[in-house]
Design an enzyme around this catalytic site. Structure first.
Site, PDB file in Angstrom:
ATOM      1  N   VAL A   1       0.745  -1.123   0.121  1.00 25.26           N
ATOM      2  CA  VAL A   1       0.029   0.002   0.039  1.00 25.26           C
ATOM      3  C   VAL A   1       0.792   1.415  -0.042  1.00 25.26           C
ATOM      4  O   VAL A   1       2.006   1.178   0.363  1.00 25.26           O
ATOM      5  CB  VAL A   1      -1.039   0.130   1.209  1.00 25.26           C
ATOM      6  CG1 VAL A   1      -1.917  -1.184   1.034  1.00 25.26           C
ATOM      7  CG2 VAL A   1      -0.210   0.007   2.539  1.00 25.26           C
ATOM      8  N   GLY A   2       0.445   2.277  -0.455  1.00 20.99           N
ATOM      9  CA  GLY A   2       0.995   3.611  -0.499  1.00 20.99           C
ATOM     10  C   GLY A   2       2.425   3.537  -0.938  1.00 20.99           C
ATOM     11  O   GLY A   2       2.369   2.925  -2.294  1.00 20.99           O
TER      12      GLY A   2
ATOM     13  N   TYR B   1       5.018   1.974  -0.305  1.00 21.03           N
ATOM     14  CA  TYR B   1       5.718   0.649  -0.516  1.00 21.03           C
ATOM     15  C   TYR B   1       5.673  -0.084  -1.776  1.00 21.03           C
ATOM     16  O   TYR B   1       6.157  -0.994  -1.991  1.00 21.03           O
ATOM     17  CB  TYR B   1       4.994  -0.252   0.885  1.00 21.03           C
ATOM     18  CG  TYR B   1       5.602   0.094   2.050  1.00 21.03           C
ATOM     19  CD1 TYR B   1       6.498  -0.588   2.608  1.00 21.03           C
ATOM     20  CD2 TYR B   1       4.885   1.055   2.631  1.00 21.03           C
ATOM     21  CE1 TYR B   1       6.771  -0.410   3.934  1.00 21.03           C
ATOM     22  CE2 TYR B   1       5.176   1.353   3.889  1.00 21.03           C
ATOM     23  CZ  TYR B   1       6.441   0.871   4.584  1.00 21.03           C
ATOM     24  OH  TYR B   1       6.613   1.220   5.758  1.00 21.03           O
TER      25      TYR B   1
ATOM     26  N   ASP C   1       8.942  -4.921   2.204  1.00 26.70           N
ATOM     27  CA  ASP C   1      10.234  -4.146   2.186  1.00 26.70           C
ATOM     28  C   ASP C   1      11.668  -5.259   2.502  1.00 26.70           C
ATOM     29  O   ASP C   1      12.336  -4.834   3.446  1.00 26.70           O
ATOM     30  CB  ASP C   1      10.453  -3.036   2.799  1.00 26.70           C
ATOM     31  CG  ASP C   1       9.842  -3.029   4.364  1.00 26.70           C
ATOM     32  OD1 ASP C   1       9.275  -4.207   4.678  1.00 26.70           O
ATOM     33  OD2 ASP C   1      10.146  -2.378   5.183  1.00 26.70           O
TER      34      ASP C   1
ATOM     35  N   GLU D   1       3.039  -6.782  15.876  1.00 25.54           N
ATOM     36  CA  GLU D   1       4.242  -7.832  16.338  1.00 25.54           C
ATOM     37  C   GLU D   1       3.639  -8.012  17.827  1.00 25.54           C
ATOM     38  O   GLU D   1       3.938  -9.310  18.144  1.00 25.54           O
ATOM     39  CB  GLU D   1       5.432  -7.076  16.355  1.00 25.54           C
ATOM     40  CG  GLU D   1       6.556  -8.213  16.421  1.00 25.54           C
ATOM     41  CD  GLU D   1       7.852  -7.497  15.792  1.00 25.54           C
ATOM     42  OE1 GLU D   1       8.320  -7.655  15.007  1.00 25.54           O
ATOM     43  OE2 GLU D   1       8.442  -6.671  16.601  1.00 25.54           O
TER      44      GLU D   1
END
Length: 350
Positions: A113-114, A116, A204, A294
């Site tokens: 998204v965006g 990334y 990423d 997380e």
């Protein structure tokens, strides 16, 4: 027979023969040798005069002796008996050979998204080379900008890519709170009937060495590279009692990263659904866990211990705290940038 100088005792002098002295010195040398540590040696000629005096300088028993020092072993099993996976161990080679005989269909899911979106081609290209080579793999790209996939990335045989549109999710904090819910929805509506295993990864990242069938298991988690081998009190578990992700002081064996986790689609659905419900519950109460997604992942994996734990080889980035690993297999570009100072980030365009 010539005699060596004698020793004195309270009852008078005692003469020592050559053989007695040689044996005495030999035993004394062995004691000193074992007390001060041993070096690994194979077929090394002893050079001490005692060995020469005993006629063992060539071809004797001592020259053939192999003495190996104790070598610290890397743990290959968790305290509850699950495999702790290092890619080049004999156990991993056995698991690859066993599972490679099966026709396994695995999904690899990322959320894009965006901004990334600029990571996707590097991620896919590296996965084509290193992720489950020789196996059938479907890439699931959950994205708010399907057009960013044009032109499509060229894939190898038994590989396919499926784009799953999602609503726009600006901001990393909103993204982190929504990924578990999106994963649960994707498995229920589509993925569950198409693949046997599903792995969820941050986009990423880059595969830099083989990641094979050794990673497959019912419920798979990956050790955080900066916290592997660290004391339990350094783990950044959620400590606020108001949070559904709260972990008590007497809980927890490891701290897991959210960079890569997976397993059977049925187990992944249970986990994603449970974590998303806890996240929504905390949101309704105005509570934000310190580690976002997380934190809930670690809470779940304490209550439902993984059946396969991946070593930091499978989630690594270069930082002062990162564990030394034999092989780096999956490197986080995003967290790598976080470890840089401001100037280095600008130089490397992080």
């Amino acid at each position: 027979m010539a005699l060596f100088p004698f020793c004195k005792t309270p009852t008078g002098p005692v003469r020592v023969t050559r053989i007695q002295l040689v044996m005495y010195c030999f035993l004394l040398s062995l004691i000193i040798y074992f007390l001060h540590g041993r070096r690994a040696a194979a077929g090394v000629k002893p050079s001490h005069p005692i060995f020469n005096a005993m006629g063992m300088d060539r071809g004797g028993v001592i020259t053939d002796m192999v003495v190996k020092a104790a070598v610290p072993q890397t743990p290959v099993e968790t305290p509850w008996g699950a495999p702790l996976v290092w890619g080049d161990t004999r156990n991993s080679a056995w698991r690859r050979a066993k599972l490679a005989q099966r026709g396994i269909h695995t999904g690899l899911l990322v959320l894009m998204v965006g901004t990334y979106s600029h990571f996707i081609r590097r991620f896919l290209s590296s996965a084509e080379t290193h992720f489950l080579p020789g196996q059938t793999v479907t890439y699931y790209i959950l994205t708010d900008s399907p057009h960013s996939m044009d032109p499509p990335v060229k894939l190898g045989p038994e590989r396919q890519l499926k784009v799953v549109p999602v609503a726009e999710l600006p901001g990393w904090d909103r993204l982190a709170h929504r990924r578990m819910a999106l994963l649960a929805d994707a498995i229920r509506n589509r993925i569950g009937s198409e693949v046997e295993y599903i792995f969820c990864a941050d986009i990423d990242q880059e595969f830099v060495a083989p990641v094979g069938e050794e990673i497959l298991g019912d419920l798979v988690a990956t050790l955080h590279p900066e916290l592997y081998g660290m004391p339990r009190n350094t783990f950044p578990y959620e400590i606020e009692e108001a949070s559904s992700a709260c972990v008590d002081e007497d809980e927890g064996d490891y701290y897991y990263t959210s960079e890569l986790y997976g397993g059977l689609v049925s187990e992944m659905y249970k986990m994603a659904r449970a974590c998303s419900m806890l996240i929504f519950q905390d949101q309704a109460n105005g509570v934000v866990a310190r580690g976002l997604e997380e934190s809930y992942l670690n809470r779940y994996l304490i209550d439902h211990r993984p059946t396969c734990v991946l070593s930091p080889e499978y989630s690594w980035w270069d930082s002062a705290l990162a564990a030394d690993v034999p092989v780096q297999r999956l490197v986080s570009l995003g967290r790598q940038c976080e470890s840089y100072d401001k100037q280095t980030r600008e130089e490397r365009r992080c």
